[in-house]
Design a protein around this motif. Structure first.
Motif, mmCIF file in Angstrom:
data_model
loop_
_atom_site.group_PDB
_atom_site.id
_atom_site.type_symbol
_atom_site.label_atom_id
_atom_site.label_comp_id
_atom_site.label_asym_id
_atom_site.label_seq_id
_atom_site.Cartn_x
_atom_site.Cartn_y
_atom_site.Cartn_z
ATOM 1 N N MET A 222 0.820 -1.200 0.000
ATOM 2 C CA MET A 222 0.000 0.000 0.000
ATOM 3 C C MET A 222 0.860 1.259 0.000
ATOM 4 N N ALA A 223 1.965 1.243 0.745
ATOM 5 C CA ALA A 223 2.865 2.398 0.753
ATOM 6 C C ALA A 223 3.492 2.596 -0.623
ATOM 7 N N PHE A 224 3.855 1.505 -1.287
ATOM 8 C CA PHE A 224 4.406 1.593 -2.643
ATOM 9 C C PHE A 224 3.390 2.211 -3.602
ATOM 10 N N LEU A 225 2.149 1.750 -3.531
ATOM 11 C CA LEU A 225 1.120 2.283 -4.422
ATOM 12 C C LEU A 225 0.869 3.768 -4.153
ATOM 13 N N ARG A 226 0.902 4.174 -2.887
ATOM 14 C CA ARG A 226 0.697 5.586 -2.560
ATOM 15 C C ARG A 226 1.800 6.459 -3.144
ATOM 16 N N GLN A 227 3.007 5.915 -3.245
ATOM 17 C CA GLN A 227 4.126 6.679 -3.794
ATOM 18 C C GLN A 227 4.001 6.882 -5.299
ATOM 19 N N HIS A 228 3.289 5.973 -5.975
ATOM 20 C CA HIS A 228 3.297 5.985 -7.435
ATOM 21 C C HIS A 228 1.934 6.274 -8.073
ATOM 22 N N PHE A 229 0.851 6.159 -7.319
ATOM 23 C CA PHE A 229 -0.482 6.385 -7.881
ATOM 24 C C PHE A 229 -1.251 7.358 -6.996
ATOM 25 N N GLN A 230 -1.895 8.332 -7.620
ATOM 26 C CA GLN A 230 -2.762 9.241 -6.870
ATOM 27 C C GLN A 230 -4.224 8.814 -6.910
ATOM 28 N N ILE A 231 -4.613 8.093 -7.942
ATOM 29 C CA ILE A 231 -6.025 7.787 -8.179
ATOM 30 C C ILE A 231 -6.202 6.278 -8.282
ATOM 31 N N VAL A 232 -7.260 5.752 -7.662
ATOM 32 C CA VAL A 232 -7.659 4.356 -7.841
ATOM 33 C C VAL A 232 -9.050 4.357 -8.467
ATOM 34 N N ALA A 233 -9.208 3.577 -9.540
ATOM 35 C CA ALA A 233 -10.455 3.570 -10.303
ATOM 36 C C ALA A 233 -11.080 2.186 -10.308
ATOM 37 N N ASN A 234 -12.408 2.157 -10.204
ATOM 38 C CA ASN A 234 -13.177 0.921 -10.315
ATOM 39 C C ASN A 234 -14.522 1.306 -10.898
ATOM 40 N N THR A 235 -14.785 0.928 -12.140
ATOM 41 C CA THR A 235 -16.033 1.339 -12.784
ATOM 42 C C THR A 235 -16.988 0.175 -13.002
ATOM 43 N N SER A 236 -16.879 -0.863 -12.178
ATOM 44 C CA SER A 236 -17.841 -1.958 -12.270
ATOM 45 C C SER A 236 -19.160 -1.533 -11.649
ATOM 46 N N PHE A 237 -20.199 -2.385 -11.828
ATOM 47 C CA PHE A 237 -21.509 -2.137 -11.233
ATOM 48 C C PHE A 237 -21.648 -2.803 -9.871
ATOM 49 N N SER A 238 -20.602 -3.426 -9.377
ATOM 50 C CA SER A 238 -20.721 -4.201 -8.148
ATOM 51 C C SER A 238 -21.052 -3.312 -6.964
ATOM 52 N N GLU A 239 -21.984 -3.771 -6.118
ATOM 53 C CA GLU A 239 -22.312 -2.991 -4.930
ATOM 54 C C GLU A 239 -21.173 -2.999 -3.921
ATOM 55 N N THR A 240 -20.177 -3.890 -4.086
ATOM 56 C CA THR A 240 -19.018 -3.886 -3.188
ATOM 57 C C THR A 240 -18.009 -2.815 -3.585
ATOM 58 N N GLY A 241 -18.205 -2.160 -4.721
ATOM 59 C CA GLY A 241 -17.283 -1.114 -5.133
ATOM 60 C C GLY A 241 -17.068 -0.050 -4.078
ATOM 61 N N PRO A 242 -18.135 0.504 -3.465
ATOM 62 C CA PRO A 242 -17.933 1.557 -2.474
ATOM 63 C C PRO A 242 -17.101 1.122 -1.283
ATOM 64 N N ILE A 243 -17.277 -0.102 -0.801
ATOM 65 C CA ILE A 243 -16.497 -0.566 0.343
ATOM 66 C C ILE A 243 -15.019 -0.509 0.010
ATOM 67 N N ASN A 244 -14.662 -1.104 -1.103
ATOM 68 C CA ASN A 244 -13.274 -1.181 -1.512
ATOM 69 C C ASN A 244 -12.674 0.203 -1.728
ATOM 70 N N MET A 245 -13.401 1.064 -2.410
ATOM 71 C CA MET A 245 -12.835 2.344 -2.812
ATOM 72 C C MET A 245 -12.776 3.339 -1.659
ATOM 73 N N ILE A 246 -13.695 3.264 -0.705
ATOM 74 C CA ILE A 246 -13.633 4.162 0.436
ATOM 75 C C ILE A 246 -12.414 3.851 1.291
ATOM 76 N N GLU A 247 -12.020 2.588 1.341
ATOM 77 C CA GLU A 247 -10.775 2.248 2.032
ATOM 78 C C GLU A 247 -9.593 2.966 1.390
ATOM 79 N N TYR A 248 -9.572 3.032 0.058
ATOM 80 C CA TYR A 248 -8.510 3.767 -0.631
ATOM 81 C C TYR A 248 -8.615 5.265 -0.352
ATOM 82 N N LEU A 249 -9.832 5.799 -0.346
ATOM 83 C CA LEU A 249 -10.020 7.221 -0.075
ATOM 84 C C LEU A 249 -9.428 7.599 1.277
#
Length: 340
Positions: A222-249
């Motif tokens: 996770m620290a490596f990804l924070r150093q190299h990526f500012q944005i995480v994207a997930n454009t599926s219709f899955s209702e689990t998308g918000p859980i996963n992406m809020i953790e990144y936020l």
């Protein structure tokens, strides 16, 4: 304390979180079990997901589908994910193949849900607003689920804000705007976004990278990804998308998501739409993100959205645990049948 047993059963044990696992199942098991244990003491017992379980008498089960006992045991409080959209696949995977066949996401779960005492549904902000407004896109599905249980309540996904904020502020802003795109199978399906990024001249593994899965419990990754990526994207219709992406936020990433579950807290540039009429809007937003905002602009937007999320209390764990405990307490005194 004597009386019926309150069986709690999830795929991970209540003490796995957070030391051994940060997975959503571990969070749910941890917070729900300990909230019930504080209220009901020794009457609360954890049952491993894979172990046979046969409640009896006035016992209560707290779990989610597809726990096998739910087929026959109805004195249960179920915690489920749903965005109430019966047509959620029609606009994505089906549309790519020229099909136009809606899929009823509730029908296959009828046998599990029908006759249950309480359904505690976790949903995203967009779907919750649509339910409240009686939007035809979700109203029929919501009403169908409500008809199957004595009690239905809808809540935002809770997240352990302190735990997932551990990386926030610990890594400098990257020198370049880069996006990490989730894509792997129907539940993480970002094929259209990837094609658009390429069409805009953005280069894979230079401007964006594609992954099917990230093990978020690995602090080094996770620290490596924070150093190299500012944005995480997930454009599926899955209702689990918000859980996963809020953790990144909370960890310090900006979120780019499908507009059926992510509203970007008012910034449409950070949302993807599958509406054919909005394809150019998608492209214009991506151009602004990559070519106009710059790393500092993306960082400001990330902080704005993150602060708005942190200030809310409807997505804290107590906001969910209070109703869950209340449903269990009411069920203990209810004549709701066990076996139907």
């Amino acid at each position: 304390m004597s009386g019926p047993t309150i069986h709690v059963s999830f795929p991970m044990g209540p003490d796995a979180y957070p030391a051994a696992a940060l997975h959503w199942h571990a969070q749910l098991s941890h917070f729900v079990f300990h909230a019930l244990a504080r209220r009901f003491g020794g009457r609360v017992a954890f049952s491993p997901w894979e172990a046979p379980l046969e409640p009896r008498g006035r016992d209560v089960l707290v779990s989610f589908t597809p726990h096998p006992a739910l087929r026959t045991w109805k004195r249960s409080v179920l915690i489920e994910n749903s965005n109430f959209d019966v047509d959620k696949w029609r606009h994505a995977a089906f549309r790519r193949h020229g099909l136009n066949a809606p899929v009823d996401s509730v029908a296959e779960a009828d046998g599990w849900l029908r006759g249950q005492y309480a359904l505690v549904v976790l949903s995203n902000d967009v779907a919750i607003r649509r339910v409240a407004a009686r939007d035809p896109q979700v109203a029929a599905c919501h009403d169908h689920m409500a008809s199957m249980a004595r009690v239905l309540s809808v809540h935002p996904h809770p997240i352990d804000k302190a735990e997932f904020s551990r990386l926030h502020g610990a890594v400098p802003i990257p020198p370049k705007v880069r996006m990490l795109v989730y894509h792997g199978g129907p539940r993480k399906n970002s094929a259209e976004l990837i094609a658009t990024l390429r069409d805009l001249g953005l280069r894979e593994n230079a401007d964006f990278s594609v992954v099917p899965y990230v093990d978020k419990k690995r602090a080094d990754l996770m620290a490596f990804l924070r150093q190299h990526f500012q944005i995480v994207a997930n454009t599926s219709f899955s209702e689990t998308g918000p859980i996963n992406m809020i953790e990144y936020l909370l960890s310090g990433f900006a979120v780019y998501g499908h507009d059926d579950w992510w509203d970007g807290t008012g910034n449409a540039d950070f949302t993807w739409s599958y509406d054919p009429a909005l394809m150019e809007r998608n492209r214009a937003g991506l151009r602004r993100i990559f070519h106009e905002l710059g790393p500092e602009g993306v960082a400001r937007e990330q902080e704005r959205v993150r602060n708005a999320f942190l200030e809310r209390r409807d997505n804290d764990w107590p906001a969910l645990l209070g109703p869950v405990v209340a449903h269990v307490e009411a069920l203990l005194d209810s004549d709701h049948p066990g076996r139907v």
